[in-house]
Design a protein around this motif. Structure first.
Motif, PDB file in Angstrom:
ATOM      1  N   ILE A 417       0.835  -1.204   0.000  1.00  0.00           N
ATOM      2  CA  ILE A 417       0.000   0.000   0.000  1.00  0.00           C
ATOM      3  C   ILE A 417       0.869   1.253   0.000  1.00  0.00           C
ATOM      4  O   ILE A 417       0.597   2.227  -0.711  1.00  0.00           O
ATOM      5  N   ALA A 418       1.938   1.251   0.774  1.00  0.00           N
ATOM      6  CA  ALA A 418       2.840   2.402   0.822  1.00  0.00           C
ATOM      7  C   ALA A 418       3.453   2.678  -0.546  1.00  0.00           C
ATOM      8  O   ALA A 418       3.526   3.838  -0.979  1.00  0.00           O
ATOM      9  N   ARG A 419       3.859   1.616  -1.257  1.00  0.00           N
ATOM     10  CA  ARG A 419       4.441   1.829  -2.589  1.00  0.00           C
ATOM     11  C   ARG A 419       3.388   2.337  -3.567  1.00  0.00           C
ATOM     12  O   ARG A 419       3.673   3.206  -4.399  1.00  0.00           O
ATOM     13  N   ALA A 422       2.954   5.952  -3.055  1.00  0.00           N
ATOM     14  CA  ALA A 422       4.094   6.690  -3.616  1.00  0.00           C
ATOM     15  C   ALA A 422       3.954   6.834  -5.129  1.00  0.00           C
ATOM     16  O   ALA A 422       4.164   7.919  -5.687  1.00  0.00           O
ATOM     17  N   HIS A 423       3.587   5.753  -5.815  1.00  0.00           N
ATOM     18  CA  HIS A 423       3.421   5.831  -7.269  1.00  0.00           C
ATOM     19  C   HIS A 423       2.269   6.762  -7.639  1.00  0.00           C
ATOM     20  O   HIS A 423       2.347   7.465  -8.657  1.00  0.00           O
ATOM     21  N   ALA A 424       1.200   6.755  -6.841  1.00  0.00           N
ATOM     22  CA  ALA A 424       0.074   7.651  -7.124  1.00  0.00           C
ATOM     23  C   ALA A 424       0.473   9.112  -6.994  1.00  0.00           C
ATOM     24  O   ALA A 424      -0.184   9.994  -7.569  1.00  0.00           O
ATOM     25  N   LEU A 429       9.190   4.363  -3.925  1.00  0.00           N
ATOM     26  CA  LEU A 429       9.497   3.854  -2.593  1.00  0.00           C
ATOM     27  C   LEU A 429      10.346   2.607  -2.783  1.00  0.00           C
ATOM     28  O   LEU A 429       9.900   1.632  -3.383  1.00  0.00           O
ATOM     29  N   THR A 430      11.573   2.650  -2.278  1.00  0.00           N
ATOM     30  CA  THR A 430      12.494   1.537  -2.459  1.00  0.00           C
ATOM     31  C   THR A 430      13.181   1.213  -1.134  1.00  0.00           C
ATOM     32  O   THR A 430      13.188   2.029  -0.199  1.00  0.00           O
ATOM     33  N   LEU A 442      11.671   7.170   0.447  1.00  0.00           N
ATOM     34  CA  LEU A 442      10.559   7.687  -0.350  1.00  0.00           C
ATOM     35  C   LEU A 442      11.020   8.940  -1.078  1.00  0.00           C
ATOM     36  O   LEU A 442      11.515   9.877  -0.445  1.00  0.00           O
ATOM     37  N   HIS A 443      10.865   8.958  -2.397  1.00  0.00           N
ATOM     38  CA  HIS A 443      11.236  10.122  -3.210  1.00  0.00           C
ATOM     39  C   HIS A 443       9.959  10.707  -3.819  1.00  0.00           C
ATOM     40  O   HIS A 443       9.229  10.002  -4.526  1.00  0.00           O
TER      41      HIS A 443
END
Length: 466
Positions: A417-419, A422-424, A429-430, A442-443
């Motif tokens: 969910i966190a990734r 981040a994409h949204a 997130l890596t 997180l960038h």
């Protein structure tokens, strides 16, 4: 409207054949018109030359004696005028007619013209030639006329042209229909292959043509689309299976506690049973919330985007969060991002939940701005994640053995969910390299306020019970 609907009911093969036939018909018609025009002009010139030759022959004869024209000619109309302009001789059909033309050429020349519907030839088109000739008493004149060449020249030209037109158009239609059929044959095969594919069997693929052309590109694109569809369906099936399994576990625990208590209601420890049931309900509630969040993200539903201060958001979440371990943070002031406040808070808390689950003594949160990107790092001093498993932890319901041991009630959806969040937000997130433990980075696209100062000094909170 009727013709338009009929056209659209035709197959592509028939449409292309009709279009090719229409184009060939236009070309053949243009060529036929050109041939008719050239042939007609040639025929007119030929008739004029023949008319001139007859006039010269008659002029030579008339210099000696005016010819007798009473018998007439079935082809030519002739009038002979003396120097005074009076008619001296004429064919029977022209004896009582006015002069067939008003042309008056030089005595040593001749003139010709094409006329239609004149007084001498009402309703007819003629080629008229005027030929002056000399006699002892002056300049005489011969007017001679023949019928004009019709627009089609003659049946000897029109019939072959019509037959050739029909032959070429028909051959073009038949050839185009056959060629288009052969060309579109792979489309029929692709259609048949696609028709065999069902929701329960996505293993079929479209046959790829041998030659590199647009149809091959179409087949390859269809296969790639089927690959993505199969992957999505398999992911959904796997998601449903794992979700049902994780939902079944707390339901089974609830049922077991209740059934055991009901076996001997008087001896049962109902407060203990209630606490156990409540724990399972809480676990189920967390899982359902996570599933709803995943469904919302998969559907592309996002909250209200706004320009927000990420520094203040992170600080507030850290201050409000009960800590299980030593928590320290260093946050750059005035880091601004564009996003949804609730989603970003959910992302941060998911990372913190994961860090608390694995940390031994300390969690570190850093917020900086690097090259126009807001970078939020959450690190722990736990056992870390092997490099070959760093991407697996972002898969739904994927839980490493160490995670199951430390927290058997986890859902395996926090990091996925966190990734997705981040994409949204057009970020990433890596899991980055770290000397010890795990370091999530997180960038997000970001900037700073004009009055932003340097990163604030390190702050920490001792662990306290929840």
């Amino acid at each position: 409207m009727i013709r338009f609907s009929r056209w659209h009911r035709c197959s592509i093969r028939a449409r292309l054949a009709l279009l090719a036939s229409a184009v060939m018909a236009l070309l053949c018609s243009a060529l036929a018109v050109f041939i008719v025009l050239v042939a007609r002009q040639t025929a007119i010139e030929h008739r004029t030359e023949q008319l001139f030759a007859h006039a010269v022959e008659m002029g030579i004869q008339a210099r000696q004696q005016i010819p007798d024209l009473t018998e007439g000619s079935p082809v030519r109309a002739v009038q002979v005028f003396n120097p005074a302009g009076a008619m001296a001789a004429a064919t029977p059909d022209m004896a009582d007619k006015p002069p067939m033309t008003n042309l008056r050429p030089d005595p040593d020349a001749f003139a010709s013209a094409r006329t239609c519907d004149t007084r001498a030839f009402p309703g007819r088109c003629m080629i008229v030639l005027v030929y002056p000739f000399h006699r002892s008493d002056g300049v005489w004149q011969i007017d001679m006329a023949v019928p004009d060449v019709p627009w089609y020249v003659g049946p000897e030209l029109l019939i072959p042209l019509a037959a050739g037109w029909l032959l070429l158009v028909g051959a073009t239609a038949a050839g185009s229909y056959r060629i288009v059929g052969k060309t579109l044959e792979p489309v029929g095969i692709i259609t048949g292959n696609l028709a065999q594919i069902t929701a329960s069997d996505l293993g079929h693929r479209v046959l790829v043509p041998r030659y590199r052309d647009e149809l091959r590109d179409l087949a390859e694109t269809a296969n790639r689309t089927l690959d993505r569809a199969q992957s999505a369906v398999e992911q959904q099936l796997r998601f449903a299976s794992e979700a049902s399994h994780d939902l079944r576990s707390p339901l089974t625990a609830i049922r077991t506690h209740i059934e055991e208590a009901l076996m001997d209601p008087r001896q049962a420890n109902w407060p203990k049973v209630a606490n156990a049931v409540l724990e399972s309900v809480e676990r189920m509630q967390i899982l359902v919330c996570d599933l709803l969040q995943v469904a919302r993200l998969d559907a592309g539903v996002t909250g209200r985007r706004e320009r927000l201060d990420l520094t203040e958001l992170v600080r507030r979440e850290l201050d409000q969060r009960p800590a299980r371990v030593y928590l320290r943070h260093r946050l750059m002031a005035g880091v601004i991002v564009e996003g949804d406040r609730l989603d970003l808070a959910r992302l941060l808390n998911n990372l913190l939940d994961n860090a608390e689950r694995h940390a031994e003594s300390v969690i570190t949160v850093l917020l900086t701005l690097e090259d126009g990107e807001a970078v939020l790092e959450v690190s722990d001093d736990g056992e870390g994640v092997p490099p070959e498993q760093r991407e697996m932890i972002f898969e739904r319901f994927a839980r490493l053995e160490a995670s199951r041991v430390k927290d058997a009630g986890g859902t395996g959806l926090g990091l996925p969910i966190a990734r997705q969040i981040a994409h949204a937000h057009n970020g990433t997130l890596t899991l980055e390299d770290s000397p010890r433990g795990a370091r999530f980075a997180l960038h997000l696209p970001g900037c700073t306020t004009r009055n932003a100062n340097h990163p604030q000094g390190e702050k920490a909170r001792r662990s306290r019970p929840r």
